[in-house]
Design a protein around this motif. Sequence first.
Motif, PDB file in Angstrom:
ATOM      1  N   TYR A 117       0.821  -1.219   0.000  1.00 49.38           N
ATOM      2  CA  TYR A 117       0.000   0.000   0.000  1.00 49.38           C
ATOM      3  C   TYR A 117       0.850   1.263   0.000  1.00 49.38           C
ATOM      4  CZ  TYR A 117      -4.212  -2.747   0.906  1.00 49.38           C
ATOM      5  OH  TYR A 117      -5.240  -3.628   0.805  1.00 49.38           O
ATOM      6  N   ALA A 294      -2.168   7.985  -2.391  1.00 46.44           N
ATOM      7  CA  ALA A 294      -3.348   8.657  -2.936  1.00 46.44           C
ATOM      8  C   ALA A 294      -4.223   7.651  -3.683  1.00 46.44           C
ATOM      9  CB  ALA A 294      -2.934   9.780  -3.883  1.00 46.44           C
ATOM     10  N   ASN A 295      -5.533   7.763  -3.453  1.00 47.70           N
ATOM     11  CA  ASN A 295      -6.538   6.989  -4.206  1.00 47.70           C
ATOM     12  C   ASN A 295      -6.398   5.473  -4.081  1.00 47.70           C
ATOM     13  OD1 ASN A 295      -7.639   9.423  -5.278  1.00 47.70           O
ATOM     14  ND2 ASN A 295      -5.952   9.478  -6.770  1.00 47.70           N
ATOM     15  N   ARG A 296      -5.840   5.024  -2.949  1.00 49.80           N
ATOM     16  CA  ARG A 296      -5.743   3.583  -2.713  1.00 49.80           C
ATOM     17  C   ARG A 296      -6.936   3.062  -1.915  1.00 49.80           C
ATOM     18  NH1 ARG A 296      -0.863   0.852  -3.485  1.00 49.80           N
ATOM     19  NH2 ARG A 296      -2.248  -0.954  -3.283  1.00 49.80           N
TER      20      ARG A 296
END
Length: 297
Positions: A117, A294-296
């Motif tokens: 992640y 970002a945007n995970r």
Amino acid sequence: MFHRKSPSTGPGSPTVHGFHDKATGSVQYVAVDEATRTCALIDVVQDFDPKNAATGFESAGEILAFVEREGLEVAWVLDTHPHADHLMASAWLAGRTGAPNAIGAKVADIAALWRDYYNLPEAFDVKRDFTRLFADGETFRLGEMDVRVMLSPGHTLGSITYVMGDAAFVHDTFMHVDVGTSRADFPGGTAADLWDSLQAILALPDETRLFIGHDYPPVDDREDPAWEATVAAHRAGNPHLAGKSREEYIALRQERDATLPLPERMLHALQVNLRGGRLPEPEADGHSYFKIPANRF
């Protein structure tokens, strides 16, 4: 901090002091073996202000000051899992007290998830940052008391419960008996695993005192935080479990979790807690920096 004491019920039963961290709803514990006046510090919080990414140890220092006033010796610094809603104070406490710091062995599997992640393939050396990594069923001593480790996955895949005499520190499995249970939608967690963990805890003797990880009052007419109830009380009155089948519980938990936002501190916390509560290594200018994907999520 709001503080409550749960007295020992006799030899082999710890006195338990709980301290509520209002900012995160977390409950931190000092478990005392009265025979030797040694204690374990469990799930103690490192202060964090998400607005300016400022960290500190004022709250953890208050708990150490309490330990000193009570004439206690710290034998263990324990965490139940790498928390998503607060930064842990494990490494700082171990450094201040000289006590070993410990967590469950499956934290290594959680670290593997979060390396992906954060895109940090070399990060999170848990064998370096924790003195002990406890396996399911392992035992250790706190003074004259035996402490047994139970693997309790669901909230995370590596959460553990500490059972000492008639006390069990059950972290983010149960909420207080008038609320229900904890979420199971973090990476590696499942509602099915959480159900199995809850049932294993409910198989402990009826009089076992269960000490939970969080409370967020007010709840109905209850304004003060609460964190202790017996196995018998949860079995009879926990609204997520009493009269529920496994399938009903899983459906209830998944429906509830789908409505919950990401914890405010989560993306900061995991990269600290998987280092035992240490900030990322300072860079060339001497400062540590958080890495936020970002945007995970």
